[in-house]
Design an enzyme around this catalytic site. Structure first.
Site, short mmCIF file in Angstrom:
data_model
loop_
_atom_site.label_atom_id
_atom_site.label_comp_id
_atom_site.label_asym_id
_atom_site.label_seq_id
_atom_site.Cartn_x
_atom_site.Cartn_y
_atom_site.Cartn_z
N CYS A 283 39.40 31.90 51.63
CA CYS A 283 40.05 30.49 51.89
C CYS A 283 40.97 30.33 50.79
CB CYS A 283 39.30 29.42 51.98
SG CYS A 283 38.01 29.62 53.32
N ARG A 284 40.71 29.64 49.59
CA ARG A 284 41.47 29.10 48.67
C ARG A 284 42.55 30.22 47.93
NH1 ARG A 284 37.08 25.69 45.97
NH2 ARG A 284 35.93 27.34 46.62
N SER A 285 41.75 31.10 47.35
CA SER A 285 42.62 32.13 46.42
C SER A 285 43.47 33.12 47.22
CB SER A 285 41.50 32.96 45.61
OG SER A 285 40.69 33.69 46.72
N ASP B 228 36.85 22.95 48.41
CA ASP B 228 36.72 24.30 49.45
C ASP B 228 36.96 23.93 50.94
OD1 ASP B 228 35.95 26.48 51.06
OD2 ASP B 228 34.09 26.55 49.72
N CYS C 118 38.53 32.03 43.60
CA CYS C 118 37.77 31.05 44.31
C CYS C 118 36.36 31.92 44.52
CB CYS C 118 38.29 30.28 45.52
SG CYS C 118 38.56 31.50 47.00
N ASN D 121 36.89 34.50 48.32
CA ASN D 121 38.14 35.38 48.45
C ASN D 121 38.58 35.24 49.81
OD1 ASN D 121 39.69 38.16 47.73
ND2 ASN D 121 40.37 36.44 47.30
#
Length: 162
Positions: free
Chosen positions: A14-16, A126, A9, A12
């Site tokens: 939150c999402r990933s 996000d 993401c 690095n």
């Protein structure tokens, strides 16, 4: 040689890392832990060395996943050792494909939600600037894509053993 997967993401945090934690758990549950390596990175280095966002950690831990993580920036040199690079949205997909040293490396980049047959929009939004509900929604999207991703990775891993 293990099959190597990296989720990417922007920062690095939150999402990933959420996708990394969920998929690592799926790999372990499937008995593929020694045959598949899972990690994550960001397209940018803003948060390099930081832990995951506390909201990411909370959502992961509340749902039985591990929350430990240290952010890092994706490097073009990694393509040579990775089998699959999973972008969390179309912007990451474009950035990673531009970064890829070869056309073969660019082909390794896919959108995570492309592994969820029910997904209409392939971007994972996000959640950083929103509340906890965005992080919970992110987890739902990641979990939904993880089953299809696991099936695809299992097919590659079993093909390597043959």
């Amino acid at each position: 040689m293990p099959y190597r997967v990296c989720f990417v993401c922007t920062g690095n945090i939150c999402r990933s890392p959420m996708a990394e934690s969920v998929f690592r758990a799926r790999v372990r549950e499937a008995g593929l832990g020694g045959r598949v390596e899972v990690d994550s990175a960001g397209t940018d280095g803003w948060h390099e060395g930081d832990g995951a966002d506390p909201r990411t950690v909370a959502v992961l831990e509340d749902n039985g996943y591990e929350g430990g993580h240290t952010a890092r920036q994706f490097q073009a040199s990694w393509f040579s050792r990775l089998d699959l690079v999973l972008a969390l949205d179309a912007g990451h997909l474009r950035a990673l494909r531009r970064l890829a040293p070869t056309a073969q490396d660019a082909e390794k980049v896919r959108l995570l939600r492309s592994y969820d047959p029910a997904a209409e929009n392939l971007d994972v939004p996000d959640p950083y600037y929103g509340g906890m509900d965005g992080f919970e929604e992110c987890l739902e999207m990641v979990e939904a894509a993880s089953d299809g991703l696991l099936a695809a990775v299992r097919e590659h891993v079993e093909g390597r053993a043959a």
